[in-house]
Design a protein around this motif. Structure first.
Motif, PDB file in Angstrom:
ATOM      1  N   LYS A   1       5.395 -17.014  19.923  1.00 14.94           N
ATOM      2  CA  LYS A   1       6.653 -16.636  20.572  1.00 14.94           C
ATOM      3  C   LYS A   1       7.694 -17.754  20.531  1.00 14.94           C
ATOM      4  CE  LYS A   1       4.405 -13.284  23.605  1.00 14.94           C
ATOM      5  NZ  LYS A   1       4.136 -12.847  24.984  1.00 14.94           N
ATOM      6  N   GLY A   2       7.703 -18.494  19.432  1.00 12.14           N
ATOM      7  CA  GLY A   2       8.726 -19.513  19.237  1.00 12.14           C
ATOM      8  C   GLY A   2       8.420 -20.847  19.873  1.00 12.14           C
ATOM      9  N   ALA A   3       7.395 -20.917  20.714  1.00 18.04           N
ATOM     10  CA  ALA A   3       7.053 -22.190  21.356  1.00 18.04           C
ATOM     11  C   ALA A   3       6.431 -23.134  20.337  1.00 18.04           C
ATOM     12  CB  ALA A   3       6.085 -21.950  22.508  1.00 18.04           C
ATOM     13  N   MET A   4       6.560 -24.422  20.595  1.00 15.16           N
ATOM     14  CA  MET A   4       6.013 -25.418  19.675  1.00 15.16           C
ATOM     15  C   MET A   4       4.495 -25.295  19.589  1.00 15.16           C
ATOM     16  SD  MET A   4       6.455 -29.560  19.812  1.00 15.16           S
ATOM     17  CE  MET A   4       5.296 -29.735  21.171  1.00 15.16           C
ATOM     18  N   LYS A   5       3.969 -25.499  18.384  1.00 14.32           N
ATOM     19  CA  LYS A   5       2.529 -25.385  18.169  1.00 14.32           C
ATOM     20  C   LYS A   5       2.027 -26.578  17.369  1.00 14.32           C
ATOM     21  CE  LYS A   5      -0.981 -22.019  16.770  1.00 14.32           C
ATOM     22  NZ  LYS A   5      -1.731 -22.199  18.017  1.00 14.32           N
ATOM     23  N   CYS A   6       0.792 -26.988  17.659  1.00 15.69           N
ATOM     24  CA  CYS A   6       0.190 -28.146  16.990  1.00 15.69           C
ATOM     25  C   CYS A   6      -0.744 -27.689  15.874  1.00 15.69           C
ATOM     26  CB  CYS A   6      -0.585 -28.975  18.008  1.00 15.69           C
ATOM     27  SG  CYS A   6      -1.391 -30.420  17.298  1.00 15.69           S
ATOM     28  N   PHE A   7      -0.775 -28.459  14.771  1.00 20.62           N
ATOM     29  CA  PHE A   7      -1.633 -28.130  13.641  1.00 20.62           C
ATOM     30  C   PHE A   7      -2.359 -29.376  13.134  1.00 20.62           C
ATOM     31  CE2 PHE A   7       1.891 -25.167  13.638  1.00 20.62           C
ATOM     32  CZ  PHE A   7       1.280 -23.942  13.466  1.00 20.62           C
ATOM     33  N   ASP A   8      -3.559 -29.151  12.651  1.00 15.19           N
ATOM     34  CA  ASP A   8      -4.353 -30.189  11.985  1.00 15.19           C
ATOM     35  C   ASP A   8      -4.418 -29.770  10.523  1.00 15.19           C
ATOM     36  OD1 ASP A   8      -6.388 -31.779  10.941  1.00 15.19           O
ATOM     37  OD2 ASP A   8      -7.983 -30.616  11.869  1.00 15.19           O
ATOM     38  N   VAL A   9      -3.731 -30.524   9.634  1.00 11.52           N
ATOM     39  CA  VAL A   9      -3.583 -30.057   8.254  1.00 11.52           C
ATOM     40  C   VAL A   9      -4.021 -31.106   7.246  1.00 11.52           C
ATOM     41  CG1 VAL A   9      -1.635 -28.599   8.915  1.00 11.52           C
ATOM     42  CG2 VAL A   9      -1.201 -30.871   8.022  1.00 11.52           C
ATOM     43  N   GLY A  10      -4.441 -30.637   6.077  1.00 12.12           N
ATOM     44  CA  GLY A  10      -4.770 -31.499   4.961  1.00 12.12           C
ATOM     45  C   GLY A  10      -6.104 -32.213   5.090  1.00 12.12           C
ATOM     46  N   LYS A  11      -6.519 -32.843   4.003  1.00 15.95           N
ATOM     47  CA  LYS A  11      -7.787 -33.572   3.981  1.00 15.95           C
ATOM     48  C   LYS A  11      -7.774 -34.765   4.928  1.00 15.95           C
ATOM     49  CE  LYS A  11      -9.037 -32.301  -0.750  1.00 15.95           C
ATOM     50  NZ  LYS A  11      -9.331 -32.810  -2.118  1.00 15.95           N
ATOM     51  N   ASP A  12      -6.583 -35.342   5.134  1.00 18.94           N
ATOM     52  CA  ASP A  12      -6.456 -36.503   6.023  1.00 18.94           C
ATOM     53  C   ASP A  12      -6.254 -36.097   7.473  1.00 18.94           C
ATOM     54  OD1 ASP A  12      -6.709 -38.226   3.882  1.00 18.94           O
ATOM     55  OD2 ASP A  12      -4.550 -38.298   3.520  1.00 18.94           O
ATOM     56  N   HIS A  13      -6.275 -34.783   7.739  1.00 16.15           N
ATOM     57  CA  HIS A  13      -6.114 -34.254   9.099  1.00 16.15           C
ATOM     58  C   HIS A  13      -4.811 -34.749   9.740  1.00 16.15           C
ATOM     59  CE1 HIS A  13     -10.090 -32.463   9.121  1.00 16.15           C
ATOM     60  NE2 HIS A  13     -10.549 -33.581   8.592  1.00 16.15           N
ATOM     61  N   SER A  14      -3.718 -34.528   9.024  1.00 14.71           N
ATOM     62  CA  SER A  14      -2.411 -34.859   9.582  1.00 14.71           C
ATOM     63  C   SER A  14      -2.145 -33.983  10.802  1.00 14.71           C
ATOM     64  CB  SER A  14      -1.314 -34.633   8.542  1.00 14.71           C
ATOM     65  OG  SER A  14      -1.529 -35.438   7.410  1.00 14.71           O
ATOM     66  N   ILE A  15      -1.644 -34.592  11.872  1.00 15.57           N
ATOM     67  CA  ILE A  15      -1.293 -33.845  13.083  1.00 15.57           C
ATOM     68  C   ILE A  15       0.201 -33.575  13.046  1.00 15.57           C
ATOM     69  CG2 ILE A  15      -1.179 -33.881  15.595  1.00 15.57           C
ATOM     70  CD1 ILE A  15      -3.998 -33.662  14.597  1.00 15.57           C
ATOM     71  N   ILE A  16       0.575 -32.302  12.997  1.00 16.95           N
ATOM     72  CA  ILE A  16       1.990 -31.939  12.996  1.00 16.95           C
ATOM     73  C   ILE A  16       2.281 -30.963  14.134  1.00 16.95           C
ATOM     74  CG2 ILE A  16       2.261 -32.282  10.514  1.00 16.95           C
ATOM     75  CD1 ILE A  16       2.224 -29.238  10.207  1.00 16.95           C
ATOM     76  N   PHE A  17       3.518 -31.032  14.625  1.00 13.15           N
ATOM     77  CA  PHE A  17       4.008 -30.081  15.610  1.00 13.15           C
ATOM     78  C   PHE A  17       5.152 -29.312  14.966  1.00 13.15           C
ATOM     79  CE2 PHE A  17       1.853 -33.156  18.202  1.00 13.15           C
ATOM     80  CZ  PHE A  17       1.314 -32.414  19.245  1.00 13.15           C
TER      81      PHE A  17
END
Length: 292
Positions: free
Chosen positions: A162-178
């Motif tokens: 619903k448009g709220a910010m969300k956190c992700f763990d991505v890539g082999k290096d486990h980059s943390i993105i919002f």
């Protein structure tokens, strides 16, 4: 004859009392040692609990700051206008589109420098050319590609959120993105028109530093574990990328079970695990054992 028998009896009694004293001391040593081991384990549990609370608070603060930052980017009128022009194709040629993108990057520059734990800031537009407005403190083509490949999935998940910010763990290096979606404010007839996705990445070293500074019990180490049970960040070398189940099995392989403390970290949508090996607990009372 009687004297020899008396000496034999006296000798037997002496041996008996020596053995009795030895057994008594060993029993006393075992009980005291066990009690001190329980106390040491209890103290370590308490220290690790405090560490877990401090880590959670630090990462909650990170999420709070990034929520505020992405909201500012979302509501920045100048930035929104530039992104909307690119999205709607309001430019004469390719060089004009690139000029608008460069102006948008200039607007984002201050956001990149807002906090020292930010690694990169990007806006991935959903125009025909899939324009990227991307700034990074230490350029890495691999990191950029991970973000670019993940943009559509991130946008889809944020829309579901619903448009709220969300956190992700991505890539082999486990980059943390919002991530957070942005909209075209000028298009009042289509107020749900998504123009792109704001993505802010945290420095991995900053997360490791938080873990290291909080986990102060000698011999203990901290890990963050994602929903797949994979270690993303750890204060101990060689654990990142391993499965938590394998780490636990290795620690308990000798039969002596480690002290394990787990806590959910909602801000990163991961789990914190603090492990104190059995030998580390034993080592904490080694000086007492030697003295005794």
């Amino acid at each position: 004859m009687k004297k020899k028998r008396s000496k034999s009896i006296a000798f037997s009694i002496s041996i008996y009392f020596i053995l009795l004293n030895a057994v008594s001391f060993l029993l006393f040593f075992y009980l005291i040692n066990s009690q001190y081991f329980k106390i040491a384990r209890s103290n370590i549990m308490e220290n690790n609990q405090i560490a877990a609370e401090n880590i959670a608070k630090s990462l909650d603060d990170v999420r709070f700051y990034l929520n505020d930052l992405t909201l500012k980017m979302y509501s920045d009128e100048t930035l929104n206008d530039l992104c909307s022009q690119i999205f709607r194709g309001e430019y004469e040629n390719e060089s004009k589109r690139q000029s608008l993108a460069f102006q948008a990057e200039s607007q984002c520059y201050d956001y990149l420098l807002s906090y020292n734990f930010i690694h990169s800031v990007g806006i991935f537009l959903e125009d025909e050319a899939k324009t990227d407005i991307y700034l990074i403190k230490n350029y890495s083509s691999t990191t950029y590609q991970v973000h670019k490949d993940y943009r559509e999935h991130a946008q889809e998940q944020v829309i579901r959120n619903k448009g709220a910010m969300k956190c992700f763990d991505v890539g082999k290096d486990h980059s943390i993105i919002f991530a957070r979606t942005i909209k075209d404010f000028r298009n009042v007839l289509k107020d749900d028109q998504i123009t792109g996705t704001v993505m802010v990445m945290i420095r991995g070293q900053y997360i490791r530093d938080i873990l290291k500074s909080a986990v102060t019990t000698p011999g203990s180490y901290g890990m963050l574990v994602n929903d797949n049970g994979e270690v993303t960040y750890a204060t101990k070398e060689g654990l990142a990328g391993k499965l938590l189940s394998d780490v636990k099995e290795e620690e308990g392989g000798g039969g002596a079970l480690p002290q394990i403390q787990e806590r959910g970290i909602d801000s990163l949508e991961q789990h914190l695990v603090i492990v104190t090996p059995f030998q580390a607990i034993r080592l904490s009372i080694s000086s007492f054992t030697s003295t005794l």
